[in-house]
Design an enzyme around this catalytic site. Sequence first.
Site, PDB file in Angstrom:
ATOM      1  N   HIS A 128       0.835  -1.218   0.000  1.00 26.58           N
ATOM      2  CA  HIS A 128       0.000   0.000   0.000  1.00 26.58           C
ATOM      3  C   HIS A 128       0.871   1.271   0.000  1.00 26.58           C
ATOM      4  O   HIS A 128       0.807   2.085   0.938  1.00 26.58           O
ATOM      5  CB  HIS A 128      -0.875  -0.074   1.255  1.00 26.58           C
ATOM      6  N   GLU A 232      -0.666   1.309  -5.428  1.00 30.04           N
ATOM      7  CA  GLU A 232      -0.465   0.046  -4.717  1.00 30.04           C
ATOM      8  C   GLU A 232      -0.480  -1.173  -5.642  1.00 30.04           C
ATOM      9  O   GLU A 232      -1.464  -1.381  -6.365  1.00 30.04           O
ATOM     10  CB  GLU A 232      -1.576  -0.122  -3.675  1.00 30.04           C
TER      11      GLU A 232
END
Length: 258
Positions: A128, A232
């Site tokens: 992320h 991400e």
Amino acid sequence: MNPIIIHTPEAEAHVYTHGAHVTHFQPVGQKRVLFLSSKSWFAFDKPIRGGVPICFPWFGPKPNEPHHGLARIREWTVENSTPDSILLCLYLQPWEARLTVKVSAALSLSFEVINIGTKPEQFEESLHTYLEVGDIRQVSVEGLENTDYLDNTMGLFRKHQGPEPLTFHGETDRVYLDTEATCIVNDPVWQRRLIVEKTGSKDTVVWNPWAAKAKAMPDFGDDEWPHMLCIEAANCKRHAITLPPGGKHTMSTTIRIA
Ligand code: TA6
């Protein structure tokens, strides 16, 4: 809670055993590449806000469970380290998770998952990555053109990104589908381009909370949202991965300044 500092002739990176969380990457002579909130928690039961949180073994919400899984709020073990890399491991039955971080002029994260159980198991994952940018309102992203995405600001309604680069005009929370593309983040304010490559990933998640959502997050400064963008590498929702006993899967992301 203190970071492990990896200092090389080309760059410096900081890694916490908490969540195997890379929080800092800065090539020599450059501004930092990863965003880290000044309001982040540094607590055993909370994820650090910024850097590269590891979302595993699920992505997003799960009833009565922490958002984005357990890996980012668990203490990992350093299994090996060299002057420019570190390997961290976590046992989270039925999984063994291994993160290799390599530091050069680029930052490379390789996330390996092994099914150490006795039956097939399914997981989702995301690296992320929070990138630091001068002003999200002037940023454009190449690489996701002509790609379908699920819009999480509209109940995961499926939409299509046209031929133009992605630009940002409000809260943006999208899962781009069936893409293995490299993303190029054009940052005219800081006059740089960030290159985000990935392997072993079929989805790319793009997120900026914008002002209202940022204000609602206690671990995110109200005035920080213009200076970050999440790009991400992920395998989530219909791209969740099922591994047989003993099966392995690796996903990686590599970030560098062009
Ligand atoms: O990756 C985008 C996203 O799933 C957003 O929906 C938002 O929830 C973001 O992750 C941050 O989640 P967190 O649990 O770290 O606050």
